[in-house]
Motif scaffolding. Sequence first.
Motif, short mmCIF file in Angstrom:
data_model
loop_
_atom_site.label_atom_id
_atom_site.label_comp_id
_atom_site.label_asym_id
_atom_site.label_seq_id
_atom_site.Cartn_x
_atom_site.Cartn_y
_atom_site.Cartn_z
N GLU A 1 30.27 22.20 81.42
CA GLU A 1 29.37 21.75 82.17
C GLU A 1 29.99 20.45 82.94
O GLU A 1 29.38 20.37 84.31
CB GLU A 1 28.35 20.96 81.22
N VAL A 2 30.85 19.67 82.62
CA VAL A 2 31.40 18.87 83.41
C VAL A 2 32.14 19.47 84.68
O VAL A 2 31.91 19.15 85.96
CB VAL A 2 32.66 17.88 82.72
N ARG A 3 32.87 20.57 84.23
CA ARG A 3 33.70 21.32 85.39
C ARG A 3 32.43 22.02 86.52
O ARG A 3 33.02 21.68 87.68
CB ARG A 3 34.45 22.34 84.68
N VAL B 1 42.66 22.51 88.56
CA VAL B 1 43.40 23.00 87.35
C VAL B 1 43.32 22.04 86.07
O VAL B 1 43.43 22.34 84.95
CB VAL B 1 45.07 22.94 87.45
N GLY B 2 42.79 21.13 86.19
CA GLY B 2 42.51 20.02 85.33
C GLY B 2 41.69 18.88 85.78
O GLY B 2 41.45 18.48 87.14
N ILE B 3 40.68 18.24 84.69
CA ILE B 3 39.92 17.30 84.98
C ILE B 3 39.94 16.07 84.18
O ILE B 3 40.27 16.08 82.98
CB ILE B 3 38.33 17.70 84.85
N ARG B 4 40.41 14.95 84.58
CA ARG B 4 40.52 13.74 83.94
C ARG B 4 39.60 12.65 84.15
O ARG B 4 38.98 12.45 85.37
CB ARG B 4 41.99 12.96 84.19
N THR B 5 39.23 12.00 83.10
CA THR B 5 38.15 10.89 83.28
C THR B 5 39.19 9.53 83.20
O THR B 5 39.84 9.30 82.35
CB THR B 5 37.32 10.78 82.18
#
Length: 161
Positions: free
Chosen positions: A112-114, A136-140
């Motif tokens: 959902e975040v993506r 390629v990646g999701i960081r908080t």
Amino acid sequence: PQGGGATAVARQMMPQAQAQPAVTLQSFEDVLKLIDQKRDITLKLDVERFVRPISFRPGAIEYEPAPGAPKDLAQRLVGRLREWTGERWLISAQGGGGAESLWEKQKREQREVREKIEQDPFVQSIMQAFPGAEIVGIRTTVQPQVSEAAEPPPEADDDED
């Protein structure tokens, strides 16, 4: 030499389990926290991945096993909970109706975040500006908390000649 000193040291290193009251678990989350505290990594991973909780009450857990669940999962969980809480537990696996496992919930939330990020106009403009680019990646990122008492690091002395 009789080795009496070694037993005294071993006795000091033993956890004081007898002094602690029996653990009371009020929710399925409490069960996960207890498994984490006891550092039973295999059981933790199996419960997070394969247990879809249906109902919980102290002493009884009903769940739907996710596909691929180990056949001895309920038995292992019963044994560990009895060992850790001193109580008998009834754990039963049912055919369906369970909520998401913790792992399934995390995967859904990541999806959902993506999807939300992919719909962001700024992100879409970057993707159009750079054909072939991919996320390629999701960081908080977490803003560091600056404490009042923080001191600057000591400076290194470079007095060597």
